[in-house]
Motif scaffolding. Structure first.
Motif, short mmCIF file in Angstrom:
data_model
loop_
_atom_site.label_atom_id
_atom_site.label_comp_id
_atom_site.label_asym_id
_atom_site.label_seq_id
_atom_site.Cartn_x
_atom_site.Cartn_y
_atom_site.Cartn_z
N ILE A 187 0.84 -1.21 0.00
CA ILE A 187 0.00 0.00 0.00
C ILE A 187 0.87 1.25 0.00
O ILE A 187 0.63 2.18 -0.77
CB ILE A 187 -0.95 -0.02 1.21
N ARG A 188 1.91 1.26 0.84
CA ARG A 188 2.80 2.42 0.89
C ARG A 188 3.44 2.70 -0.45
O ARG A 188 3.41 3.84 -0.95
CB ARG A 188 3.88 2.19 1.96
N GLU A 189 4.01 1.67 -1.06
CA GLU A 189 4.69 1.87 -2.33
C GLU A 189 3.70 2.20 -3.45
O GLU A 189 4.01 2.97 -4.37
CB GLU A 189 5.51 0.64 -2.70
N GLY A 190 2.49 1.64 -3.38
CA GLY A 190 1.48 1.96 -4.37
C GLY A 190 1.06 3.42 -4.32
O GLY A 190 0.91 4.08 -5.37
N LEU A 191 0.88 3.94 -3.11
CA LEU A 191 0.49 5.35 -2.97
C LEU A 191 1.63 6.28 -3.36
O LEU A 191 1.39 7.34 -3.96
CB LEU A 191 0.02 5.63 -1.54
N GLU A 192 2.85 5.91 -3.03
CA GLU A 192 4.00 6.73 -3.44
C GLU A 192 4.08 6.80 -4.96
O GLU A 192 4.32 7.86 -5.54
CB GLU A 192 5.29 6.15 -2.86
N LEU A 193 3.87 5.67 -5.62
CA LEU A 193 3.89 5.64 -7.09
C LEU A 193 2.74 6.47 -7.65
O LEU A 193 2.90 7.19 -8.64
CB LEU A 193 3.79 4.19 -7.57
N ALA A 213 3.65 10.08 -7.31
CA ALA A 213 4.77 10.39 -8.20
C ALA A 213 4.30 10.63 -9.63
O ALA A 213 4.94 11.37 -10.38
CB ALA A 213 5.80 9.26 -8.16
N HIS A 214 3.20 10.01 -10.02
CA HIS A 214 2.64 10.18 -11.35
C HIS A 214 1.51 11.21 -11.37
O HIS A 214 0.76 11.31 -12.36
CB HIS A 214 2.13 8.85 -11.91
N ASP A 215 1.37 11.98 -10.27
CA ASP A 215 0.38 13.08 -10.19
C ASP A 215 -1.04 12.62 -10.48
O ASP A 215 -1.79 13.26 -11.22
CB ASP A 215 0.76 14.21 -11.15
N GLN A 216 -1.41 11.49 -9.88
CA GLN A 216 -2.75 10.96 -10.06
C GLN A 216 -3.70 11.48 -8.98
O GLN A 216 -3.28 11.87 -7.89
CB GLN A 216 -2.71 9.43 -10.02
N SER A 257 2.98 0.21 -17.01
CA SER A 257 3.07 -1.14 -16.47
C SER A 257 3.93 -1.13 -15.22
O SER A 257 4.99 -0.49 -15.20
CB SER A 257 3.69 -2.07 -17.52
N LEU A 258 3.48 -1.83 -14.19
CA LEU A 258 4.28 -1.91 -12.97
C LEU A 258 5.64 -2.52 -13.24
O LEU A 258 6.63 -2.18 -12.59
CB LEU A 258 3.55 -2.73 -11.91
N ALA A 259 5.72 -3.43 -14.21
CA ALA A 259 6.99 -4.09 -14.51
C ALA A 259 8.04 -3.10 -14.99
O ALA A 259 9.25 -3.36 -14.88
CB ALA A 259 6.77 -5.17 -15.57
N ASP A 260 7.61 -1.95 -15.51
CA ASP A 260 8.54 -0.94 -16.02
C ASP A 260 8.96 0.07 -14.96
O ASP A 260 9.81 0.92 -15.24
CB ASP A 260 7.90 -0.19 -17.20
N GLN A 261 8.37 0.00 -13.77
CA GLN A 261 8.66 0.97 -12.71
C GLN A 261 9.81 0.45 -11.85
O GLN A 261 9.60 -0.20 -10.83
CB GLN A 261 7.40 1.23 -11.87
N LEU A 262 11.04 0.74 -12.28
CA LEU A 262 12.22 0.14 -11.66
C LEU A 262 12.33 0.48 -10.18
O LEU A 262 12.56 -0.42 -9.34
CB LEU A 262 13.48 0.57 -12.40
N ASN A 263 12.21 1.75 -9.82
CA ASN A 263 12.36 2.14 -8.41
C ASN A 263 11.29 1.48 -7.55
O ASN A 263 11.57 1.01 -6.44
CB ASN A 263 12.28 3.66 -8.28
N TRP A 264 10.06 1.43 -8.06
CA TRP A 264 8.97 0.77 -7.33
C TRP A 264 9.29 -0.71 -7.14
O TRP A 264 9.11 -1.26 -6.05
CB TRP A 264 7.66 0.95 -8.09
N ARG A 265 9.76 -1.37 -8.20
CA ARG A 265 10.06 -2.80 -8.12
C ARG A 265 11.15 -3.08 -7.08
O ARG A 265 11.05 -4.03 -6.30
CB ARG A 265 10.50 -3.33 -9.48
N LEU A 291 -9.24 2.13 -10.98
CA LEU A 291 -9.34 2.37 -9.54
C LEU A 291 -8.45 1.38 -8.80
O LEU A 291 -8.89 0.30 -8.41
CB LEU A 291 -10.81 2.20 -9.12
N PRO A 292 -7.18 1.73 -8.58
CA PRO A 292 -6.26 0.80 -7.93
C PRO A 292 -6.52 0.60 -6.44
O PRO A 292 -6.31 -0.49 -5.91
CB PRO A 292 -4.88 1.42 -8.17
N PHE A 293 -6.97 1.66 -5.74
CA PHE A 293 -7.22 1.57 -4.30
C PHE A 293 -8.47 2.36 -3.92
O PHE A 293 -8.62 3.51 -4.32
CB PHE A 293 -6.04 2.14 -3.50
N ILE A 294 -9.32 1.73 -3.13
CA ILE A 294 -10.48 2.41 -2.54
C ILE A 294 -10.77 1.74 -1.21
O ILE A 294 -10.66 0.50 -1.09
CB ILE A 294 -11.71 2.39 -3.47
N GLY A 295 -11.12 2.52 -0.20
CA GLY A 295 -11.41 1.93 1.10
C GLY A 295 -12.21 2.86 1.98
O GLY A 295 -12.15 4.09 1.84
#
Length: 208
Positions: free
Chosen positions: A55-61, A64-67, A92-100, A134-138
């Motif tokens: 969750i932390r890394e997903g929100l940071e990403l 970072a992409h101004d979503q 694609s998440l596979a292309d996000q080197l820092n996130w990976r 919608l990647p995250f909702i809660g």
């Protein structure tokens, strides 16, 4: 959506100052989900840590992409959050080197691979044109079953309708209760992804 909810609840645009509250809401929203339990192997020690890291890394990403990130506030309490991927953000998440790298260090290699594979399979089921996702909702555990999720989805659909680039909204769930909720809102099943014993249903709703 009742009149009382409209009167007492404020819609806010979230920034990084709300990360701590947002992460807490999403952790409680996702840690018991069958999808997350499979992806991050709830049978192994450290499951909660892996969920928090994802969750932390997903929100940071996301930031970072101004979503877009939206929240509902009731009496100074953040009660619901949604992180919305714009039509332009088809990375694609596979292309996000820092996130990976950060994911592998915190959630582990196997969980990271599973998450990327799941993400790519879901997106393969969705329309190829540009749309919101919608990647995250809660919703905060203390405020569930009060209409906040429905209210937030109405706001998201309004954003979609205002975008000339978006054909609709894509999302997915492995929870039967949430599946009924989304179908009741007019979302249509466009595919399924098998995750061990979990069937992840991919849904889409045109907004124009």
């Amino acid at each position: 959506m009742t009149g009382d909810l409209v009167a007492d609840t404020a819609l806010v645009r979230l920034d990084r100052s709300a990360l701590s509250e947002a992460k807490s809401i999403l952790f409680h929203a996702y840690r018991h989900e069958p999808t997350f339990q499979y992806l991050f192997d709830s049978s192994r020690p450290g499951y909660d840590q892996r969920v928090r890291a994802t969750i932390r890394e997903g929100l940071e990403l996301h930031f970072a992409h101004d979503q877009d990130a939206l929240g509902l506030v009731d009496e100074d309490t953040l009660v619901a959050v949604a992180f919305i991927g714009s039509p332009e953000a088809r990375f694609s998440l596979a292309d996000q080197l820092n996130w990976r790298i950060r994911m592998m260090l915190t959630a582990g290699l196997s969980s990271t691979k599973r998450y990327i594979d799941y993400h790519e399979q879901v997106h393969a089921c969705l329309p190829k044109d540009t749309h919101h996702h919608l990647p995250f909702i809660g919703v905060h555990p203390k405020y569930q079953s009060k209409g906040y999720g429905r209210m937030l989805m109405q706001v998201i659909e309004g954003i979609c309708r205002e975008s000339p680039l978006s054909s609709g909204i894509g999302l997915d769930t492995g929870n039967a209760r949430y599946l009924r909720f989304y179908l009741g809102l007019g979302y249509e099943k466009v595919g399924e992804v098998r995750l061990g014993n979990v069937t992840e249903t991919v849904l889409f709703k045109p907004c124009h």
